[in-house]
Design an enzyme around this catalytic site. Structure first.
Site, short mmCIF file in Angstrom:
data_model
loop_
_atom_site.label_atom_id
_atom_site.label_comp_id
_atom_site.label_asym_id
_atom_site.label_seq_id
_atom_site.Cartn_x
_atom_site.Cartn_y
_atom_site.Cartn_z
N LYS A 49 -5.85 2.24 2.62
CA LYS A 49 -5.93 2.69 1.23
C LYS A 49 -7.23 2.26 0.56
CE LYS A 49 -1.31 3.92 -0.13
NZ LYS A 49 -0.20 3.72 -1.07
N ARG A 82 4.70 1.34 5.97
CA ARG A 82 4.31 2.74 6.17
C ARG A 82 2.86 2.76 6.65
NH1 ARG A 82 1.81 6.81 3.20
NH2 ARG A 82 2.67 8.91 3.54
#
Length: 286
Positions: free
Chosen positions: A221, A255
């Site tokens: 991210k 995840r």
């Protein structure tokens, strides 16, 4: 006990959720699993590498071309049905904020609805309740789907995360979603700047302390990229470091894009914490 689909997971059992993007413009792989064949191969590989959950998404999180509910369903529903046929025991999650899509994928065999946009469509939890599916309750800072944060501020980011996620979780259970199938997610990058996401990680133990199982979606991210000043393809090391910290603080579901690497990290942390025995223990015993 966390119960999703046919699977049950002990409190200290780390669970890997593999990302399978059914989009032509995903930020990480630029559509590598948009077509059925490579997407099914991705599922096979992820399961072989230790993923218990596959998370199927039909719309990328960031801004881009409009994707209608009908198109999102076209990208996901048939694929869910095929994964269900091939892998009856794998937990199938679908990353969607729309109740119409949630309804269609649950009909096709999905076990979990991953609501990454924080309950923007309140009917999604009703769908999960009606089908007995699990639900991920995420903090997105009130952001509209597919928008990036702009000058967002919090008096106390973790206090806001707890207020929102626990509130969504309690509402879901009140609607009829099984309590043992509800997770909370701090929503790294969603409605947050890099400092917010770092603080959410540092204080993750406060979420774990609520008693709800915690899911973290950290993989490659922007907050990792900004912290280390690395482009998307060079964020794996930072992601794994953040994963280790999250595991030590008690997160349960991860995840991820890199399944095998994450599996090793969370297993190592679990063994250090005393929740998992070594796979082999011969040293000093022969």
């Amino acid at each position: 006990m966390l119960r999703l689909g046919r699977r049950e997971f002990d409190r200290h059992e780390p669970v890997i959720m593999a990302i399978v993007n059914r989009t032509p413009d995903s930020f990480y792989d630029q559509g590598a699993t948009f077509r059925d064949e490579p997407a099914l191969a991705r599922v096979e590989q992820a399961v072989a590498e230790g993923a218990a959950i596959v998370d199927i998404g039909g719309v990328k999180a960031g801004p881009g071309e409009e994707v209608t509910a009908e198109e999102e369903a076209r990208r996901t529903v048939g694929f869910v049905a095929e994964v269900r046929r091939r892998h009856p025991d794998v937990v199938i999650s679908v990353d969607t904020w729309r109740h119409e899509v949630g309804e269609a994928v649950c009909e096709a065999g999905a076990d979990l609805l991953n609501d990454a946009w924080g309950g923007v469509d309140p009917k999604l939890a009703e769908v999960a309740a009606r089908y007995g599916a699990g639900l991920v309750c995420t903090h997105a800072g009130g952001a509209e789907p597919r928008t990036r944060p702009h000058r967002v501020t919090y008096e106390d980011v973790m206090a806001d995360i707890l207020r929102v996620t626990v509130g969504l979780a309690e509402r879901a259970v009140a609607l009829g979603v099984p309590r043992e199938s509800v997770l909370i997610d701090p929503g790294h990058d969603f409605g947050k700047n890099t400092r917010h996401s770092l603080e959410a990680t540092r204080r993750l133990g406060e979420m774990v302390g609520t008693g709800w199982p915690v899911l973290v979606s950290l993989s490659n991210k922007d907050f990792v990229g900004e912290t280390l000043d690395r482009p998307v393809k060079e964020r794996v090391v930072g992601t794994l470091a953040t994963t280790a910290v999250s595991a030590w603080l008690g997160a349960q579901v991860y995840r991820v894009h890199e399944v095998a690497e994450t599996r090793q990290v969370v297993d190592m942390v679990a063994s250090i914490a005393g929740h998992r025995p070594p796979a082999v223990a011969r040293r000093g015993l022969a």
